[in-house]
Design a protein around this motif. Structure first.
Motif, PDB file in Angstrom:
ATOM      1  N   SER B 154     -63.641 -77.553  -8.075  1.00 58.52           N
ATOM      2  CA  SER B 154     -62.212 -77.843  -8.223  1.00 58.52           C
ATOM      3  C   SER B 154     -61.333 -76.624  -8.057  1.00 58.52           C
ATOM      4  O   SER B 154     -60.182 -76.745  -7.661  1.00 58.52           O
ATOM      5  CB  SER B 154     -61.935 -78.432  -9.609  1.00 58.52           C
ATOM      6  OG  SER B 154     -62.740 -79.547  -9.849  1.00 58.52           O
ATOM      7  N   ALA B 155     -61.855 -75.467  -8.400  1.00 58.32           N
ATOM      8  CA  ALA B 155     -60.993 -74.287  -8.490  1.00 58.32           C
ATOM      9  C   ALA B 155     -61.478 -73.161  -7.593  1.00 58.32           C
ATOM     10  O   ALA B 155     -62.675 -72.942  -7.466  1.00 58.32           O
ATOM     11  CB  ALA B 155     -60.965 -73.790  -9.936  1.00 58.32           C
ATOM     12  N   GLU B 250     -59.509 -79.216 -14.782  1.00 55.65           N
ATOM     13  CA  GLU B 250     -58.319 -79.771 -14.120  1.00 55.65           C
ATOM     14  C   GLU B 250     -57.056 -79.078 -14.593  1.00 55.65           C
ATOM     15  O   GLU B 250     -56.180 -78.726 -13.796  1.00 55.65           O
ATOM     16  CB  GLU B 250     -58.174 -81.258 -14.459  1.00 55.65           C
ATOM     17  CG  GLU B 250     -58.953 -82.189 -13.578  1.00 55.65           C
ATOM     18  CD  GLU B 250     -58.762 -83.632 -14.044  1.00 55.65           C
ATOM     19  OE1 GLU B 250     -59.762 -84.353 -14.052  1.00 55.65           O
ATOM     20  OE2 GLU B 250     -57.619 -83.999 -14.405  1.00 55.65           O
ATOM     21  N   ARG B 254     -54.216 -76.914 -12.503  1.00 57.80           N
ATOM     22  CA  ARG B 254     -52.782 -77.229 -12.527  1.00 57.80           C
ATOM     23  C   ARG B 254     -51.969 -76.041 -13.022  1.00 57.80           C
ATOM     24  O   ARG B 254     -50.923 -75.704 -12.465  1.00 57.80           O
ATOM     25  CB  ARG B 254     -52.526 -78.452 -13.412  1.00 57.80           C
ATOM     26  CG  ARG B 254     -52.662 -79.759 -12.638  1.00 57.80           C
ATOM     27  CD  ARG B 254     -52.137 -80.951 -13.431  1.00 57.80           C
ATOM     28  NE  ARG B 254     -53.158 -81.456 -14.355  1.00 57.80           N
ATOM     29  CZ  ARG B 254     -53.072 -81.397 -15.668  1.00 57.80           C
ATOM     30  NH1 ARG B 254     -52.019 -80.858 -16.251  1.00 57.80           N
ATOM     31  NH2 ARG B 254     -54.034 -81.890 -16.413  1.00 57.80           N
ATOM     32  N   ARG B 257     -51.728 -73.384 -10.368  1.00 56.93           N
ATOM     33  CA  ARG B 257     -50.738 -73.693  -9.327  1.00 56.93           C
ATOM     34  C   ARG B 257     -49.324 -73.460  -9.819  1.00 56.93           C
ATOM     35  O   ARG B 257     -48.433 -73.136  -9.034  1.00 56.93           O
ATOM     36  CB  ARG B 257     -50.883 -75.149  -8.893  1.00 56.93           C
ATOM     37  CG  ARG B 257     -52.105 -75.331  -8.014  1.00 56.93           C
ATOM     38  CD  ARG B 257     -52.212 -76.771  -7.590  1.00 56.93           C
ATOM     39  NE  ARG B 257     -53.478 -76.963  -6.901  1.00 56.93           N
ATOM     40  CZ  ARG B 257     -53.967 -78.145  -6.570  1.00 56.93           C
ATOM     41  NH1 ARG B 257     -53.292 -79.234  -6.866  1.00 56.93           N
ATOM     42  NH2 ARG B 257     -55.107 -78.233  -5.940  1.00 56.93           N
TER      43      ARG B 257
END
Lengths: 227, 311
Positions: B154-155, B250, B254, B257
């Motif tokens: 995910s990252a 997650e 977020r 970002r």
């Protein structure tokens, strides 16, 4: 929910690489990007020009990215203790090295365009160092691609025509080698085209020769996993 | 492929966590389990060597750090430290590795160079203090790497992508899982240790002074090695994160970002733009310019010499 990129990074990629400090993005990844250019060039360079995306241009010097990029471009591994001396070594080899800033568009902050020239050929790559020493090269000699340097890879420059992919795939299959992924792009229908074939096991010199001698192949390059 | 931490927990519920990671990684990347272990044995040794060299300290490239490992080690040897030996050693070892890193020494990126002191700090201190078989440490490196590889689905593991949480946060999370494994914890303990460690680093920004991996990185590695140890301790006692690990990752993405560009490794915010940070950056710039001018002069001199001898 954020979009997952499902990038499959191996345990050894996460818990590694073994590298010269101080920054995996700025030293290890950049050294590997330089090394990709060197491996595709396949001869000692006479000139190497690095065009750094603005965020990288702002930070590269403090992290020794200049040493790392040059080190890779003259063929040093990321764990080679001579990396801090790379610029001096390049000078001794009489390689002309230049750095410049260039906006490379909507890309990862640590992105660089490398132009390198040797006695017989020129290579241009654009790639990002995305963290932990992992790289993604998305342009080779003007062709779109997706090269990570984490498996043996065949790079093929050819004239676009029907049957080319099948012929290459057949020659690789005859070697008993499995194709992990295949990526093709071209500048125009029937004109210059490019194929990247990631394979699961090393390709023999003889097989590369056979692929090279296919009709309409301009150039073929076989790269091992980029250390 | 292990899709998520939830998936991992189901998969490895009644299995050895390292074995599960080895098996899936071998399948996914075509590297036999024994080769992965052998590579990690070598990397453990690189970590070990790094710690031995780094304990004596030495000036960094940017000259901002260098004495930390030596000072703490001396205090420890003289019996002047007040924390328990495991904690102090974790700090010394993390500082040693980061000192080597700041001198362009050979290190293991775990998962990055800038966060490379945390995993060896925690694991090597634990191995020594609890007399754990080095082979178990190697397997803990598998666990730590496996945890990192799921996060990486995910990252992006870099400060440029999401701030220091993506580096030091991920490292302490990986290390915490490894420590829980070394202490005989269950798969659930390891995942919970990872979750607790990561959760409490969320929002950590990357604001290196002068853009160097020196301030605050070197000392931060020591502090977050201890952070990871305490997360593992909580998890082994059965303390659990209310937010599941997958959701923490997650959240990390977020938050990363949402971080302004100036706090993502660009050295254009935070500590980097304090009065002292700016003054240091200016000095570094002046020194770099001077060195460049010297190199140019040296090249010119050599060219003249060649001309003179050649002609």
């Amino acid at each position: 929910m954020p979009i997952r990129h499902d990038r499959k990074v191996s345990i050894l990629d996460v818990m590694g690489p073994v590298m010269v400090g101080p920054s995996s993005s700025h030293t290890a990844g950049t050294a590997r990007l330089g090394r990709v250019a060197r491996e595709i060039l396949d001869e000692d360079p006479l000139e190497v020009h690095f065009f750094l995306h603005p965020p990288l241009a702002a930070t590269y010097r403090g992290h020794g990215s200049d040493f790392a990029l040059v080190g890779g471009a003259i063929g040093l591994n990321v764990d080679d203790p001579r990396i801090p001396e790379a610029i001096r070594i390049a000078e001794q080899m009489e390689v002309k090295v230049e750095f410049a800033e260039e906006d490379l568009g909507e890309v990862h902050p640590n992105t660089v365009r490398v132009e390198t020239r040797g006695p017989t050929r020129e290579v241009e790559i654009v790639g990002s160092s995305i963290g932990g020493g992992v790289i993604e090269v998305f342009k080779i000699n003007g062709f779109q691609t997706r090269f990570k340097g984490d498996s043996p890879t065949l790079l093929l420059f050819y004239r676009d025509r029907p049957g080319m992919i099948a012929e290459v795939a057949t020659l690789i299959a005859e070697e008993g080698i499995n194709i992990a992924s295949l990526y093709c792009s071209r500048k125009q229908r029937g004109k210059d085209a490019f194929m990247q074939v990631d394979v699961d096991s090393p390709l023999s010199k003889a097989a590369l020769q056979r692929i090279c001698s296919l009709t309409d192949v301009a150039d073929a390059r076989y790269l091992d996993r980029i250390p | 492929m292990i899709e998520s931490f939830k998936h991992l927990e189901e998969l490895a519920k009644d299995h050895d966590l390292a074995d599960v990671f080895l098996e899936t990684d071998a399948e996914e990347h075509g590297v036999p389990a024994e080769d992965i272990l052998e590579a990690l044995r070598k990397r453990r040794q690189v970590m070990r060597d790094c710690i031995v060299r780094g304990k004596n300290g030495g000036e960094s490239m940017g000259k901002l750090v260098g004495s930390e490992a030596r000072l703490l080690n001396e205090a420890f040897l003289k019996g002047q430290t007040f924390l328990d030996p495991l904690t102090v050693k974790a700090e010394i070892y993390a500082l040693s590795v980061m000192g080597e890193n700041s001198r362009m020494g050979v290190i293991v990126a775990a998962p990055t160079a800038g966060a490379g002191g945390i995993v060896p700090g925690m694991l090597m201190a634990l191995e020594e203090e609890r007399h754990i078989d080095p082979e178990k440490t190697v397997r803990a490196l598998v666990v730590a790497g496996g945890i990192g590889s799921i996060i990486a689905l995910s990252a992006n593991i870099s400060g440029a992508a999401g701030g220091c949480q993506n580096e030091v946060g991920v490292a302490s999370s990986m290390g915490a899982a490894g420590v829980a494994y070394m202490m005989g914890g269950t798969t659930r303990n390891s995942i919970q240790a990872a979750a607790l460690a990561l959760k409490n680093t969320l929002g950590l920004v990357c604001d290196p002074v002068g853009g160097l991996v020196e301030v605050p990185c070197v000392k931060r590695n020591a502090l977050f090695a201890v952070h990871g140890l305490t997360a593992a301790q909580l998890a082994l006692a059965g303390v659990e994160s209310v937010i599941p690990m997958d959701e923490i990752v997650e959240a990390m993405v977020r938050i990363g970002r949402a971080l302004p560009r100036g706090l993502r490794e660009t050295a254009e915010g935070g500590l980097a733009t304090t009065d002292t940070g700016r003054a240091i950056a200016q000095r570094l710039k002046d020194e770099a310019n001077r060195r460049r001018a010297e190199r140019a002069a040296e090249r010119e001199r050599m060219a003249q010499e060649r001309k003179a001898t050649g002609g």
